[in-house]
Design a protein around this motif. Sequence first.
Motif, PDB file in Angstrom:
ATOM      1  N   ILE A   1       2.468 -52.449  31.469  1.00 40.93           N
ATOM      2  CA  ILE A   1       3.450 -51.752  30.631  1.00 40.93           C
ATOM      3  C   ILE A   1       4.741 -52.553  30.690  1.00 40.93           C
ATOM      4  O   ILE A   1       5.332 -52.710  31.767  1.00 40.93           O
ATOM      5  CB  ILE A   1       3.693 -50.308  31.097  1.00 40.93           C
ATOM      6  N   VAL A   2       5.164 -53.074  29.547  1.00 36.83           N
ATOM      7  CA  VAL A   2       6.381 -53.887  29.487  1.00 36.83           C
ATOM      8  C   VAL A   2       7.556 -52.968  29.157  1.00 36.83           C
ATOM      9  O   VAL A   2       7.499 -52.189  28.209  1.00 36.83           O
ATOM     10  CB  VAL A   2       6.236 -55.041  28.462  1.00 36.83           C
ATOM     11  N   LEU A   3       8.609 -53.044  29.954  1.00 35.97           N
ATOM     12  CA  LEU A   3       9.684 -52.059  29.879  1.00 35.97           C
ATOM     13  C   LEU A   3      10.842 -52.430  28.956  1.00 35.97           C
ATOM     14  O   LEU A   3      11.612 -51.556  28.570  1.00 35.97           O
ATOM     15  CB  LEU A   3      10.241 -51.802  31.287  1.00 35.97           C
ATOM     16  N   ASP A   4      10.984 -53.690  28.594  1.00 31.13           N
ATOM     17  CA  ASP A   4      12.218 -54.090  27.914  1.00 31.13           C
ATOM     18  C   ASP A   4      12.066 -54.469  26.446  1.00 31.13           C
ATOM     19  O   ASP A   4      13.040 -54.846  25.803  1.00 31.13           O
ATOM     20  CB  ASP A   4      12.876 -55.266  28.665  1.00 31.13           C
ATOM     21  N   VAL A   5      10.888 -54.341  25.875  1.00 32.26           N
ATOM     22  CA  VAL A   5      10.683 -54.761  24.483  1.00 32.26           C
ATOM     23  C   VAL A   5      11.084 -53.675  23.493  1.00 32.26           C
ATOM     24  O   VAL A   5      11.598 -53.955  22.418  1.00 32.26           O
ATOM     25  CB  VAL A   5       9.218 -55.197  24.258  1.00 32.26           C
TER      26      VAL A   5
ATOM     27  N   ARG B   1       8.274 -42.891  29.395  1.00 31.56           N
ATOM     28  CA  ARG B   1       9.604 -43.218  29.931  1.00 31.56           C
ATOM     29  C   ARG B   1      10.216 -42.032  30.683  1.00 31.56           C
ATOM     30  O   ARG B   1      10.901 -42.226  31.684  1.00 31.56           O
ATOM     31  CB  ARG B   1      10.540 -43.675  28.806  1.00 31.56           C
ATOM     32  N   SER B   2       9.964 -40.843  30.210  1.00 29.92           N
ATOM     33  CA  SER B   2      10.543 -39.668  30.872  1.00 29.92           C
ATOM     34  C   SER B   2       9.639 -39.127  31.970  1.00 29.92           C
ATOM     35  O   SER B   2      10.010 -38.217  32.701  1.00 29.92           O
ATOM     36  CB  SER B   2      10.814 -38.566  29.834  1.00 29.92           C
ATOM     37  N   GLY B   3       8.440 -39.711  32.091  1.00 27.43           N
ATOM     38  CA  GLY B   3       7.491 -39.279  33.109  1.00 27.43           C
ATOM     39  C   GLY B   3       7.333 -40.306  34.208  1.00 27.43           C
ATOM     40  O   GLY B   3       8.245 -40.524  35.015  1.00 27.43           O
ATOM     41  N   PRO B   4       6.187 -40.999  34.250  1.00 31.62           N
ATOM     42  CA  PRO B   4       5.920 -41.917  35.364  1.00 31.62           C
ATOM     43  C   PRO B   4       6.837 -43.133  35.436  1.00 31.62           C
ATOM     44  O   PRO B   4       6.934 -43.764  36.481  1.00 31.62           O
ATOM     45  CB  PRO B   4       4.468 -42.339  35.128  1.00 31.62           C
ATOM     46  N   LEU B   5       7.511 -43.480  34.331  1.00 31.64           N
ATOM     47  CA  LEU B   5       8.399 -44.646  34.363  1.00 31.64           C
ATOM     48  C   LEU B   5       9.835 -44.282  34.708  1.00 31.64           C
ATOM     49  O   LEU B   5      10.666 -45.167  34.915  1.00 31.64           O
ATOM     50  CB  LEU B   5       8.384 -45.366  33.001  1.00 31.64           C
ATOM     51  N   LYS B   6      10.130 -43.009  34.782  1.00 34.25           N
ATOM     52  CA  LYS B   6      11.494 -42.570  35.058  1.00 34.25           C
ATOM     53  C   LYS B   6      11.898 -42.964  36.478  1.00 34.25           C
ATOM     54  O   LYS B   6      11.172 -42.754  37.433  1.00 34.25           O
ATOM     55  CB  LYS B   6      11.610 -41.058  34.888  1.00 34.25           C
ATOM     56  N   GLY B   7      13.098 -43.533  36.603  1.00 40.77           N
ATOM     57  CA  GLY B   7      13.614 -43.882  37.918  1.00 40.77           C
ATOM     58  C   GLY B   7      13.156 -45.223  38.443  1.00 40.77           C
ATOM     59  O   GLY B   7      13.514 -45.606  39.558  1.00 40.77           O
ATOM     60  N   VAL B   8      12.372 -45.974  37.667  1.00 44.16           N
ATOM     61  CA  VAL B   8      11.973 -47.316  38.104  1.00 44.16           C
ATOM     62  C   VAL B   8      13.211 -48.203  38.134  1.00 44.16           C
ATOM     63  O   VAL B   8      13.905 -48.348  37.136  1.00 44.16           O
ATOM     64  CB  VAL B   8      10.913 -47.918  37.152  1.00 44.16           C
ATOM     65  N   ASN B   9      13.523 -48.769  39.289  1.00 41.21           N
ATOM     66  CA  ASN B   9      14.734 -49.596  39.397  1.00 41.21           C
ATOM     67  C   ASN B   9      14.452 -51.012  39.849  1.00 41.21           C
ATOM     68  O   ASN B   9      15.362 -51.765  40.148  1.00 41.21           O
ATOM     69  CB  ASN B   9      15.758 -48.938  40.329  1.00 41.21           C
ATOM     70  N   ALA B  10      13.179 -51.381  39.890  1.00 45.44           N
ATOM     71  CA  ALA B  10      12.826 -52.753  40.244  1.00 45.44           C
ATOM     72  C   ALA B  10      11.439 -53.057  39.691  1.00 45.44           C
ATOM     73  O   ALA B  10      10.587 -52.166  39.603  1.00 45.44           O
ATOM     74  CB  ALA B  10      12.862 -52.947  41.748  1.00 45.44           C
ATOM     75  N   VAL B  11      11.245 -54.291  39.308  1.00 50.94           N
ATOM     76  CA  VAL B  11       9.940 -54.729  38.805  1.00 50.94           C
ATOM     77  C   VAL B  11       9.548 -56.034  39.485  1.00 50.94           C
ATOM     78  O   VAL B  11      10.429 -56.778  39.922  1.00 50.94           O
ATOM     79  CB  VAL B  11       9.976 -54.930  37.265  1.00 50.94           C
TER      80      VAL B  11
ATOM     81  N   THR C   1      -7.443 -47.108  37.532  1.00 49.67           N
ATOM     82  CA  THR C   1      -6.736 -48.083  36.710  1.00 49.67           C
ATOM     83  C   THR C   1      -5.455 -48.499  37.407  1.00 49.67           C
ATOM     84  O   THR C   1      -4.650 -47.656  37.812  1.00 49.67           O
ATOM     85  CB  THR C   1      -6.389 -47.513  35.318  1.00 49.67           C
ATOM     86  N   LEU C   2      -5.271 -49.800  37.567  1.00 44.54           N
ATOM     87  CA  LEU C   2      -4.040 -50.370  38.098  1.00 44.54           C
ATOM     88  C   LEU C   2      -3.054 -50.488  36.937  1.00 44.54           C
ATOM     89  O   LEU C   2      -3.360 -51.100  35.925  1.00 44.54           O
ATOM     90  CB  LEU C   2      -4.331 -51.734  38.713  1.00 44.54           C
ATOM     91  N   VAL C   3      -1.874 -49.871  37.095  1.00 45.59           N
ATOM     92  CA  VAL C   3      -0.848 -49.903  36.049  1.00 45.59           C
ATOM     93  C   VAL C   3       0.338 -50.706  36.575  1.00 45.59           C
ATOM     94  O   VAL C   3       1.007 -50.292  37.528  1.00 45.59           O
ATOM     95  CB  VAL C   3      -0.392 -48.483  35.669  1.00 45.59           C
ATOM     96  N   ASN C   4       0.579 -51.854  35.944  1.00 45.29           N
ATOM     97  CA  ASN C   4       1.628 -52.769  36.389  1.00 45.29           C
ATOM     98  C   ASN C   4       2.809 -52.733  35.433  1.00 45.29           C
ATOM     99  O   ASN C   4       2.661 -52.984  34.239  1.00 45.29           O
ATOM    100  CB  ASN C   4       1.048 -54.191  36.472  1.00 45.29           C
ATOM    101  N   LEU C   5       3.993 -52.423  35.955  1.00 41.88           N
ATOM    102  CA  LEU C   5       5.220 -52.367  35.163  1.00 41.88           C
ATOM    103  C   LEU C   5       5.957 -53.693  35.301  1.00 41.88           C
ATOM    104  O   LEU C   5       6.166 -54.186  36.408  1.00 41.88           O
ATOM    105  CB  LEU C   5       6.117 -51.229  35.650  1.00 41.88           C
ATOM    106  N   PHE C   6       6.390 -54.252  34.163  1.00 40.36           N
ATOM    107  CA  PHE C   6       7.054 -55.557  34.203  1.00 40.36           C
ATOM    108  C   PHE C   6       8.037 -55.689  33.048  1.00 40.36           C
ATOM    109  O   PHE C   6       8.118 -54.818  32.173  1.00 40.36           O
ATOM    110  CB  PHE C   6       6.020 -56.684  34.174  1.00 40.36           C
TER     111      PHE C   6
END
Length: 203
Positions: free
Chosen positions: A115-119, A154-164, A79-84
């Motif tokens: 996965i949308v990060l800002d909603v 958020r505390s796992g695979p999304l932690k530390g994401v600093n660019a989308v 599965t491709l997981v795209n963060l935006f």
Amino acid sequence: MKKLASLLLVSMLALSVFTGCSQTNSMDLDKNKDDDTTLGAQDTIQPVASKTAAVGDFKAQDLKGNQVTKDIFSNYDLTLVNLFTTWCSPCIQEIPELNDVYKEMADKKVNVIGIVLDVNENGKIDKDKMDKLNQIIDSTKAQYTVLLPDEVLRSGPLKGVNAVPETFFVDKNGNIVGKTYSGSHTKSEWIDIIQDELANLNK
């Protein structure tokens, strides 16, 4: 020679506007809504060690309010997981490309989710941002699942994401595999990347 170097630099900066958006903090995304800052080349890759080995037992929400768990990965080899985010124009421009990937790869046991990060970054859904997200989904005609992350993600695979946008891959057991990709890509680029990731998965 200096003119050539200057021309190359200007060209690279112009291209970078369309590859990604920087952010200083995943919990403070909205401050960067007008910042289309360079991520570097489209094939920028970070080692998967920057993420946890598994996505964890999350309970996210899809855009219809349904609960989604890691079972979403179980019927697909990859599965491709795209963060935006809703304010990142390269992210939004990439959605139709990802939708084409989703349609073409579905019969090959490959899925795409966003996965949308800002909603719902503070644990509560922002109505204005949710409305904007729904408009984006309608205008891009995205058919793949888009999730609002919970605290486990958020505390796992999304932690530390600093660019989308940022993209990683998950196997059927919920393990993060392969490489992490920064910046936006075309359909053909994603197909090539997926073929490589599938080949490495089967080694």
